[in-house]
Motif scaffolding. Sequence first.
Motif, PDB file in Angstrom:
ATOM      1  N   PRO A   1      11.074  38.087  16.449  1.00 50.18           N
ATOM      2  CA  PRO A   1      10.899  39.423  16.587  1.00 50.18           C
ATOM      3  C   PRO A   1      10.119  39.402  18.021  1.00 50.18           C
ATOM      4  N   PRO A   2       9.432  40.473  18.547  1.00 47.45           N
ATOM      5  CA  PRO A   2       8.800  40.673  19.329  1.00 47.45           C
ATOM      6  C   PRO A   2       7.351  40.125  19.136  1.00 47.45           C
ATOM      7  N   ALA A   3       6.708  39.516  20.129  1.00 49.27           N
ATOM      8  CA  ALA A   3       5.226  38.805  20.095  1.00 49.27           C
ATOM      9  C   ALA A   3       5.498  37.842  18.846  1.00 49.27           C
ATOM     10  N   ALA A   4       6.316  37.268  18.562  1.00 45.49           N
ATOM     11  CA  ALA A   4       6.493  36.095  17.522  1.00 45.49           C
ATOM     12  C   ALA A   4       6.789  34.678  18.344  1.00 45.49           C
ATOM     13  N   ILE A   5       6.502  33.723  17.513  1.00 47.28           N
ATOM     14  CA  ILE A   5       7.114  32.571  18.112  1.00 47.28           C
ATOM     15  C   ILE A   5       7.682  31.794  17.063  1.00 47.28           C
ATOM     16  N   TYR A   6       8.358  30.488  17.527  1.00 49.66           N
ATOM     17  CA  TYR A   6       8.878  29.740  16.648  1.00 49.66           C
ATOM     18  C   TYR A   6       7.731  28.599  16.206  1.00 49.66           C
ATOM     19  N   ASP A   7       7.809  28.266  14.988  1.00 51.30           N
ATOM     20  CA  ASP A   7       6.921  27.338  14.530  1.00 51.30           C
ATOM     21  C   ASP A   7       7.112  25.768  14.804  1.00 51.30           C
ATOM     22  N   THR A   8       6.675  25.246  15.820  1.00 48.10           N
ATOM     23  CA  THR A   8       6.890  24.063  16.281  1.00 48.10           C
ATOM     24  C   THR A   8       5.996  22.821  15.586  1.00 48.10           C
TER      25      THR A   8
ATOM     26  N   ALA B   1       0.685  -1.082   0.024  1.00 48.80           N
ATOM     27  CA  ALA B   1      -0.113  -0.141  -0.146  1.00 48.80           C
ATOM     28  C   ALA B   1       0.953   1.262   0.195  1.00 48.80           C
ATOM     29  N   ARG B   2       0.760   2.003  -0.890  1.00 48.47           N
ATOM     30  CA  ARG B   2       1.409   3.359  -1.013  1.00 48.47           C
ATOM     31  C   ARG B   2       1.295   4.338   0.238  1.00 48.47           C
ATOM     32  N   LYS B   3       2.299   4.593   0.614  1.00 50.90           N
ATOM     33  CA  LYS B   3       2.225   5.650   1.736  1.00 50.90           C
ATOM     34  C   LYS B   3       1.093   6.913   1.542  1.00 50.90           C
ATOM     35  N   PRO B   4       0.629   7.270   2.028  1.00 51.00           N
ATOM     36  CA  PRO B   4      -0.205   8.636   2.040  1.00 51.00           C
ATOM     37  C   PRO B   4       0.713   9.650   1.802  1.00 51.00           C
ATOM     38  N   ARG B   5       0.287  10.485   0.875  1.00 49.96           N
ATOM     39  CA  ARG B   5       1.391  11.770   0.750  1.00 49.96           C
ATOM     40  C   ARG B   5       0.336  13.111   1.674  1.00 49.96           C
ATOM     41  N   VAL B   6       1.230  13.356   2.314  1.00 47.55           N
ATOM     42  CA  VAL B   6       0.424  14.408   3.507  1.00 47.55           C
ATOM     43  C   VAL B   6       1.197  15.619   3.407  1.00 47.55           C
ATOM     44  N   ALA B   7       0.551  16.780   2.991  1.00 48.40           N
ATOM     45  CA  ALA B   7       0.913  18.116   3.061  1.00 48.40           C
ATOM     46  C   ALA B   7       0.763  18.546   4.380  1.00 48.40           C
ATOM     47  N   VAL B   8       1.817  19.430   4.837  1.00 45.68           N
ATOM     48  CA  VAL B   8       1.572  20.115   6.045  1.00 45.68           C
ATOM     49  C   VAL B   8       1.992  21.503   5.883  1.00 45.68           C
ATOM     50  N   ILE B   9       0.749  22.254   6.380  1.00 48.92           N
ATOM     51  CA  ILE B   9       1.032  23.669   6.240  1.00 48.92           C
ATOM     52  C   ILE B   9       0.904  24.146   8.001  1.00 48.92           C
ATOM     53  N   SER B  10       1.754  25.178   8.096  1.00 52.24           N
ATOM     54  CA  SER B  10       1.469  25.915   9.530  1.00 52.24           C
ATOM     55  C   SER B  10       0.758  27.295   8.920  1.00 52.24           C
ATOM     56  N   THR B  11       0.042  28.005   9.841  1.00 55.68           N
ATOM     57  CA  THR B  11      -0.582  29.042   9.443  1.00 55.68           C
ATOM     58  C   THR B  11      -0.497  30.145  10.512  1.00 55.68           C
ATOM     59  N   GLY B  12      -0.481  31.389  10.254  1.00 57.92           N
ATOM     60  CA  GLY B  12      -0.346  32.673  11.453  1.00 57.92           C
ATOM     61  C   GLY B  12       0.820  33.560  11.031  1.00 57.92           C
ATOM     62  N   ASP B  13       0.516  34.941  11.298  1.00 59.84           N
ATOM     63  CA  ASP B  13       1.418  35.873  11.024  1.00 59.84           C
ATOM     64  C   ASP B  13       2.746  35.990  12.127  1.00 59.84           C
ATOM     65  N   GLU B  14       2.171  35.203  13.183  1.00 61.04           N
ATOM     66  CA  GLU B  14       3.245  35.152  14.560  1.00 61.04           C
ATOM     67  C   GLU B  14       4.239  34.246  14.345  1.00 61.04           C
TER      68      GLU B  14
END
Length: 651
Positions: A221-228, A199-212
């Motif tokens: 920068p101030p008020a920003a966070i790292y994308d974990t 069975a082919r492994k499902p191809r899964v796209a991952v997107i993070s969202t947010g100005d911060e």
Amino acid sequence: MGFVMTTPPQDRALLDQEQFLKILSREEAVRRFDEALFPRALPAEMRKLAEALGCALADDVTAPIDVPPFDRSNVDGFAVRSADLVAAGEATPVRLVLNDEVIACGIAPELQVASGTATPIATGGPVPRGADAVVMVEHTQPAGAQGIDVRRAASPGQFVSYAGSDIARGEALLRAGTVIGSREIGMLAACGIAEVKVARKPRVAVISTGDELVQPGEALPPAAIYDTNGTIVAAAIDENGGAASFLGAIPDDEAKLEAAMRRALRDADMLVLSGGTSKGAGDLSHRIIGRLGKPGIIAHGVALKPGKPLCLAVCDGKPVVILPGFPTSAMFTFHDMIVPVLRKMAGLPPRADAMVNAKVPVRIASELGRTEFVMVSLVEGRDGLIAYPSGKGSGAITSFTQADGFLRIDALADQMPSGTEAEVTLFTPHVRVPDLVIIGSHCTGLDLVTAPLARAGLAVRSIAVGSLGGLAAARRGECDFAPIHLFDDKTETYNTPYLAEGLELVPGWRRMQGVVFRKGDKRFEGLNAKEAVAAALADPACIMVNRNQGAGTRFLIDRLLAGARPEGYWNQPRSHNAVAAAVAQHRTDWGMTIAPVAHATGLGFIPLAEEHYDFALVTARKQRPAVQAFLDALASDDSRAALERAGFRPA
């Protein structure tokens, strides 16, 4: 996950409608999502054995050959005719003449074993024509250059594996759906199979969202966070049978986000976003989904904690998931509700969760109407396992990474009482109870002392609950040490007056506590601690940051305030670092922390008192090897030097 401050009038009606989407139970959301996706055909592909590990077979596999493909010897010895050795014994050895060949692995025999003869043969060698048994070399004696004496009889088939005795030609070797591991690869290789249909492994796209969001490695920068979430979710997808592709973080721009989502759905089998699920004007993802395919949103809002804002959708047959932005919420909802779908798409069986029973030592408040899942850390108590709730909230990375598992509080309950025997679902098949358990007040110096233990292979668990919480855990026998720093007004001494029967004090180190402020603040510059607090109380615009109840620092603050409750008094973070961050980021103007933290943050510091950070040791656990290792580390020259470099004074 960003927010905008205003909403255009023409969008308000739509937004008001979206704010009141129906909240579904977890079970109903799972049912609807499953019905919208399955049954479905699983795409398959051919993979070489080395690349098939962890995949599920798409078809049954039958053996193309016999294994072994010939009769072979199981021992080093001599191929013989069993009829020649019927009378053989210790007192009546039978002499056989050796044939002029030696059969090793990979050597096809050329000579027949005639009556009265034998042929030397190695383990795995093909049994020659005429022979029907093998005698071990240990059961023979040399008899000249070309003979042996055999002192044991042999039965037909002795030490012989016949062709097809392991795997027969045409036999069903592995069934469709079998997950390929190292053993399965060995079976396939033994049959000469170089590649299989999986069975082919499902191809899964991952997107993070947010100005911060800022990607790791970039300036924050101030008020920003790292994308974990992006990297965590991508790794979890790979762990559960998918093939993740992280497409980065997209700002809160509707056109850009929609374009990215359309590209992802064009190339992938599944799309997972994090952030953008809360029903606010700045969250765009769920509004875009309605334009990407039918049937669209299946569930937006689940009666689940953590994870209420979860959004589940199906767009033209492809699952689209929008996880909450907070890391613990995102990861828990992913593992609980998305992993089963992902594994089914990959042809893998459901995940088998291991369960243990443990006692909950503290009351856990819950919210009526929402099934709550509480992350817990397990320690060994007097009468079995103890499950400590993490208590860090859905925004804490460590809630998920440091927990051993989770327990469930039913939607109809508003609490789990202290002392409840609860079932804990483990995150891994096995739980390793820590060798050393430290529950109480946390200090960065503690990491310096326990580092040698970790390097020696000891598992150390430190749970920060404050000095009083640590003492309570020690009295219940739930830890080895309780770090404390409590001042007693009556005796004007630290810690000793708070010890109960069965506890003894182990001196730790001294920490200078004091008032922190931003350098250059004229309200505090040049004053001592009492003068600084008086100046703060005299200025209504001066905001403080407090500490949590039960913390030793809180005792000092309350003594200085003498009953006053200035602005910010009820802001009660649980750590010295949080106090320093609040002041440094201009959210507050002053607070109390320890000198090393103040200096590391670049804040002004006014010394108040050197407090004693000591350890309440549970006497009954004193002789445990890990406890002795900690005591040795605490007294070592290396640890003392490390503490001094960090700004502490060893006792």
